[in-house]
Write a protein that holds these residues in place. Structure first.
Motif, PDB file in Angstrom:
ATOM      1  N   ILE A   1      15.013  -7.588 -20.279  1.00 38.66           N
ATOM      2  CA  ILE A   1      16.125  -8.334 -19.689  1.00 38.66           C
ATOM      3  C   ILE A   1      16.563  -7.776 -18.332  1.00 38.66           C
ATOM      4  N   ASP A   2      15.912  -6.703 -17.859  1.00 44.33           N
ATOM      5  CA  ASP A   2      16.193  -6.182 -16.523  1.00 44.33           C
ATOM      6  C   ASP A   2      15.610  -7.164 -15.496  1.00 44.33           C
ATOM      7  N   THR A   3      16.460  -7.731 -14.657  1.00 43.44           N
ATOM      8  CA  THR A   3      15.997  -8.777 -13.734  1.00 43.44           C
ATOM      9  C   THR A   3      14.984  -8.241 -12.726  1.00 43.44           C
TER      10      THR A   3
ATOM     11  N   HIS B   1      18.192 -12.212 -26.714  1.00 36.21           N
ATOM     12  CA  HIS B   1      18.442 -12.562 -25.312  1.00 36.21           C
ATOM     13  C   HIS B   1      17.578 -13.762 -24.935  1.00 36.21           C
TER      14      HIS B   1
ATOM     15  N   GLU C   1      17.733 -16.845 -23.525  1.00 39.82           N
ATOM     16  CA  GLU C   1      17.663 -17.477 -22.204  1.00 39.82           C
ATOM     17  C   GLU C   1      17.004 -16.555 -21.180  1.00 39.82           C
ATOM     18  N   GLN C   2      17.493 -15.316 -21.168  1.00 38.62           N
ATOM     19  CA  GLN C   2      16.968 -14.345 -20.210  1.00 38.62           C
ATOM     20  C   GLN C   2      15.497 -14.040 -20.499  1.00 38.62           C
ATOM     21  N   ALA C   3      15.185 -13.891 -21.793  1.00 38.50           N
ATOM     22  CA  ALA C   3      13.818 -13.583 -22.191  1.00 38.50           C
ATOM     23  C   ALA C   3      12.880 -14.693 -21.729  1.00 38.50           C
ATOM     24  N   ARG C   4      13.296 -15.932 -21.938  1.00 37.35           N
ATOM     25  CA  ARG C   4      12.456 -17.069 -21.571  1.00 37.35           C
ATOM     26  C   ARG C   4      12.158 -17.050 -20.072  1.00 37.35           C
ATOM     27  N   ASP C   5      13.186 -16.811 -19.277  1.00 38.97           N
ATOM     28  CA  ASP C   5      13.021 -16.816 -17.825  1.00 38.97           C
ATOM     29  C   ASP C   5      12.130 -15.668 -17.349  1.00 38.97           C
ATOM     30  N   GLN C   6      12.349 -14.489 -17.913  1.00 36.04           N
ATOM     31  CA  GLN C   6      11.568 -13.313 -17.487  1.00 36.04           C
ATOM     32  C   GLN C   6      10.106 -13.448 -17.938  1.00 36.04           C
TER      33      GLN C   6
END
Ligand code: C2E
Ligand code: MG
Ligand code: MG
Ligand code: MG
Length: 281
Positions: free
Chosen positions: A130-132, A164, A166-171
């Motif tokens: 989850i670290d951007t 996580h 949403e964040q996981a999907r994006d990353q």
């Protein structure tokens, strides 16, 4: 030395007091953090490599990198004994960078030595996921070691992805765009949701050892088969982990697992022993 360390446990240090560690005394928590911090700065971490084989013919397909901490005077420490502390203290960031760099360096070496390229899977902590800045770190590390992205797989745990989402999907999407493969690790444990498989852009499902262990029991085999059928529809590869017996291997293969990993084939190997597997492949 615990007393000495405890004396430094003052507000304003970077130490985060986790409830469970704190119960055992802050000195112990601080020892753990200082030991880890020193271990990271001296790079005392070594990767072992466990072969993944083709279920159809036993051919070597690649490795999973598994970290160990070679702590001077204290021997070799298993990841379950320091990864949680690294996550609590935030040291998983720098530790994760060391692990990723070591794995990429090794992929590059093997590629140079053996001509044929062998992929390596690296485990990624939820906090890294989850670290951007993580996708950029992955891109930079691959470039630095001149590793083709397709040779790297990142293994992320199902529970991390659920917590996580949403964040996981994006990353994950960003890492797939780099050309890196992403596996959903320990699948079937925790909040196992079949919908999760559909909603995350992963390339691989890695079925947890706890689902492989009861094979070849027919009900267990039916569960593996259902996961494999769903994975096939979603065009995902399926890896079975923790394969220990021939009967488990046969049943996993019949159920549709394409890749097998476990003590039946090899335990996590030193880099030299893994190199010997490569030389034979
Ligand atoms: P995991 O990613 O699910 O890794 C599989 C674990 O099962 C490894 O334990 C491996 O040694 C063990 N294993 C493999 N085959 C068999 C088998 O046939 N039977 C049995 N009983 N066990 C088998 P290990 O190396 O102790 O790693 C434990 C966990 O620590 C990993 O689970 C992973 O979640 C975490 N981990 C390991 N390396 C790293 C790392 O570099 N970074 C992060 N963040 N986590 C790591
Ligand atoms: Mg793994
Ligand atoms: Mg696993
Ligand atoms: Mg597991």
């Amino acid at each position: 030395t615990a007393a000495m360390h405890r004396a430094k446990a003052v507000p304003g240090t970077s130490l985060q007091f986790p409830p469970e560690g704190f119960e055992r005394g802050s000195g112990q928590v601080l020892d753990a953090e200082q030991g880890l911090r020193a271990g990271v700065s001296k790079d005392e971490f070594v990767l072992f490599y466990q072969p993944k084989v083709d279920a159809a013919n036993g051919a070597l397909l690649g490795f999973e990198a598994l970290v160990r901490w070679d702590r001077p005077g204290l021997g070799r420490i298993a990841p379950s004994d320091f990864i949680p502390a690294a996550e609590r203290t935030g040291l998983i960031g720098p530790l994760g960078r060391l692990i990723l760099a070591q794995a990429c360096q090794q992929i590059a070496r093997w590629r140079a030595e053996h001509g044929e390229a062998f992929p390596v899977a690296v485990n990624v902590s939820p906090l890294q996921l989850i670290d951007t800045q993580f996708p950029q770190l992955v891109a930079d590390t691959l470039a630095q070691h001149r590793v083709p992205p397709a040779l790297l797989t990142l293994e992320i745990t199902e529970s991390a992805a659920v917590t996580h989402l949403e964040q996981a999907r994006d990353q994950i999407r960003q890492m797939r765009e780099l050309g890196v493969r992403v596996a959903l690790d320990d699948f079937g444990t925790g909040f196992s949701s079949l919908n999760l498989l559909r909603s995350l852009p992963v390339s691989t499902v890695k079925i947890d050892r706890s689902l492989i262990e009861p094979l070849p029991a027919p009900d267990a085999a039916a569960v593996i088969k259902a996961i494999c059928q769903l994975a096939a529809v979603l065009q995902l590869d399926v890896v079975a982990e923790g394969v220990e017996t021939d009967a488990q291997a046969q049943a996993a293969r019949h159920a549709g697992c394409q890749v097998l990993q476990g003590a039946l084939y090899a335990p996590p190997l030193t880099v030299d022993d893994a190199g010997a597997w490569l030389a034979r492949a």
